[in-house]
Design an enzyme around this catalytic site. Sequence first.
Site, short mmCIF file in Angstrom:
data_model
loop_
_atom_site.label_atom_id
_atom_site.label_comp_id
_atom_site.label_asym_id
_atom_site.label_seq_id
_atom_site.Cartn_x
_atom_site.Cartn_y
_atom_site.Cartn_z
N GLU A 35 7.16 9.17 27.12
CA GLU A 35 8.05 9.81 27.95
C GLU A 35 7.71 9.98 29.38
O GLU A 35 6.54 10.87 29.47
CB GLU A 35 8.80 11.38 27.42
N PHE A 36 7.96 9.31 30.43
CA PHE A 36 7.49 9.41 31.77
C PHE A 36 8.13 10.59 32.37
O PHE A 36 9.31 10.36 32.92
CB PHE A 36 7.58 8.03 32.45
N ARG A 37 7.40 11.65 32.84
CA ARG A 37 8.10 12.91 33.32
C ARG A 37 7.93 12.65 34.84
O ARG A 37 6.85 13.11 35.37
CB ARG A 37 7.47 14.21 32.88
N ARG A 65 13.18 15.65 35.07
CA ARG A 65 13.91 16.93 34.61
C ARG A 65 14.30 17.88 35.54
O ARG A 65 13.47 18.14 36.62
CB ARG A 65 12.71 17.42 33.59
N HIS A 120 18.51 21.98 27.54
CA HIS A 120 17.51 22.88 27.22
C HIS A 120 17.91 24.18 27.32
O HIS A 120 18.31 24.52 28.42
CB HIS A 120 16.08 22.50 28.00
N LYS A 146 20.52 15.29 22.77
CA LYS A 146 19.26 16.01 22.70
C LYS A 146 19.59 17.44 22.86
O LYS A 146 19.99 17.45 23.95
CB LYS A 146 18.06 15.30 23.45
N GLN A 206 4.71 21.85 20.72
CA GLN A 206 4.45 20.28 20.49
C GLN A 206 3.38 20.40 19.70
O GLN A 206 2.15 20.90 19.70
CB GLN A 206 4.24 19.73 21.74
#
Length: 225
Positions: A35-37, A65, A120, A146, A206
């Site tokens: 996942e490339f933030r 994000r 989220h 998600k 995580q």
Amino acid sequence: MYSQTKIAIPIFQKNCKDVIEVANDCIDKGADVLEFRIDALTNPNIDEIKNTIEEINFPTIATNRINTEGGSFKGSEEERFNILYECCDVAEYVDIELQSDDEYINKIHETGVTTIVSYHDFEKTPDLNEITYIVEKEQELGDIAKVAFMPQDLEDTLTILAVLSHCKDTIAISMGDLGSYTRVMASKFDSPITFAAGTDVTAPGQIDIETMKALLNMDLNIMDE
């Protein structure tokens, strides 16, 4: 029996050179997806971002994000969307928040990229009916839903397992130490992706990639009894 749930590792670095370095380390550690933030980049440049994804040459989620959901992007909403849109032809997945304009989500989905529509809440866990409503809205707009919520007690984490049990093509996460086990149990409900930590930890709870791989591939007979 090996888990079919893909393990994604987020990369949260300030420049693309470090993104590539961390990406190679994550691949070596056994990631299935990166996942490339993008929101972590100090000076995000679309051409550089696309070149980075192509150079890594590995299944990638492009995520930019929004700050209200734990992100760090400093530009306008239009700029944020444009970066994601430009990534559609080089990334395998694009993650865009449910609270984004429906027009933006539709434009990304229409490119044919696998679209993850996400939501989220770092403070609480809604009840099952509300989460189910959110997931259904996400699936109307994209390919994978998600949701990630912060639990206040063990019952909140069980709500997340209920979501995984009832909703297909859904990533559902209970955050924090209390909910970290849901990241492992996701594989028992055929969740398409779960998230683990490599170099960067981008959400509370995580689990590191090595531990996650070991746990996912354990034969938990209790689920079959």
